[in-house]
Scaffold this active site. Structure first.
Site, PDB file in Angstrom:
ATOM      1  CG  HIS A  15     -71.131  46.031  17.172  1.00 15.61           C
ATOM      2  ND1 HIS A  15     -72.083  46.997  16.897  1.00 15.61           N
ATOM      3  CD2 HIS A  15     -70.156  46.672  17.878  1.00 15.61           C
ATOM      4  CE1 HIS A  15     -71.689  48.157  17.413  1.00 15.61           C
ATOM      5  NE2 HIS A  15     -70.527  47.992  18.015  1.00 15.61           N
ATOM      6  CD  GLU A  16     -68.214  44.611  20.614  1.00 20.15           C
ATOM      7  OE1 GLU A  16     -67.181  45.286  20.524  1.00 20.15           O
ATOM      8  OE2 GLU A  16     -69.318  45.101  20.928  1.00 20.15           O
ATOM      9  CD  GLN A  51     -66.171  49.869  21.328  1.00 17.43           C
ATOM     10  OE1 GLN A  51     -66.268  48.692  21.599  1.00 17.43           O
ATOM     11  NE2 GLN A  51     -67.204  50.696  21.359  1.00 17.43           N
ATOM     12  CG  HIS A 109     -65.626  47.883  17.459  1.00 10.91           C
ATOM     13  ND1 HIS A 109     -65.586  49.224  17.148  1.00 10.91           N
ATOM     14  CD2 HIS A 109     -66.776  47.707  18.151  1.00 10.91           C
ATOM     15  CE1 HIS A 109     -66.671  49.819  17.632  1.00 10.91           C
ATOM     16  NE2 HIS A 109     -67.415  48.923  18.242  1.00 10.91           N
ATOM     17  N   GLY A 165     -70.703  44.599  24.895  1.00 12.49           N
ATOM     18  CA  GLY A 165     -69.451  44.224  24.255  1.00 12.49           C
ATOM     19  C   GLY A 165     -68.549  45.436  24.182  1.00 12.49           C
ATOM     20  CB  CYS A 188     -71.365  51.634  18.621  1.00 10.07           C
ATOM     21  SG  CYS A 188     -69.597  51.432  18.893  1.00 10.07           S
ATOM     22  CG  LEU A 189     -70.512  51.175  24.826  1.00 11.58           C
ATOM     23  CD1 LEU A 189     -69.560  50.411  25.739  1.00 11.58           C
ATOM     24  CD2 LEU A 189     -71.636  51.804  25.629  1.00 11.58           C
TER      25      LEU A 189
END
Ligand code: NI
Length: 163
Positions: A130-131, A51, A134, A46, A88-89
């Site tokens: 999670h997304e 991000q 963000h 995702g 997380c990236l």
């Protein structure tokens, strides 16, 4: 198509509440194509607009057979509980155990602006939460107790220095 640079903690955009997506045009299509490409190249499941440095309520996802674009996402129902590893990236994929709802329903607009609802459970539900976080300026580490949060951040910063 282009791979975008991934913004990392503690960049400010990651802590901002995203602005609603209002234009469902060619530019949005191109942006989502870039987001998918960036996500796949980073081996993520995702990726949210903050991000890649954009203060927008938008994410893309490809997880457990659910592949979608979600603009202006909202979690409309949550059920049960699950605890599992999450990363997380934007925090170097350093993992930590996060407890979240096990079953959720997401409401969002697709690439053409059409509203839809999508149910998910387990890993895909975790990804929705999670997304969507963000888009609200929230990272997974914000769900952790203070000490564990500090440990994740320290490990991330250490690994980053090594690169
Ligand atoms: Ni993330």
């Amino acid at each position: 198509m282009a791979i975008r640079k991934i913004t990392e903690y503690p960049e400010e955009v990651l802590a901002k509440i995203g602005k609603p997506v209002t234009e469902f045009d060619e530019e949005l299509k191109r942006l989502c194509t870039d987001m998918f490409e960036t996500m796949y190249s980073a081996e993520g499941v995702g990726l949210a607009a903050p991000q890649i440095g954009l203060n927008l309520r938008l994410f893309v996802m490809d997880c457990e057979g659910i592949k979608l674009v979600a603009a202006n996402p909202e979690i409309v129902s949550e059920e049960g509980e699950q605890s599992g590893q999450e990363g997380c990236l934007s925090v170097g994929k350093v993992p930590a155990v996060v407890t979240r709802a096990n079953k959720v329903k997401l409401k969002a607009q697709d690439i053409k602006g059409k509203w839809f609802e999508q149910a998910a459970e387990e890993l895909a539900a975790r990804c929705f939460l999670h997304e969507t976080d963000h888009c609200d300026g929230k990272l997974f580490i914000d769900h952790l107790p203070k000490l564990r949060r500090e440990m994740v951040v320290k490990k991330f910063q250490k690994e980053k220095k090594r690169k």
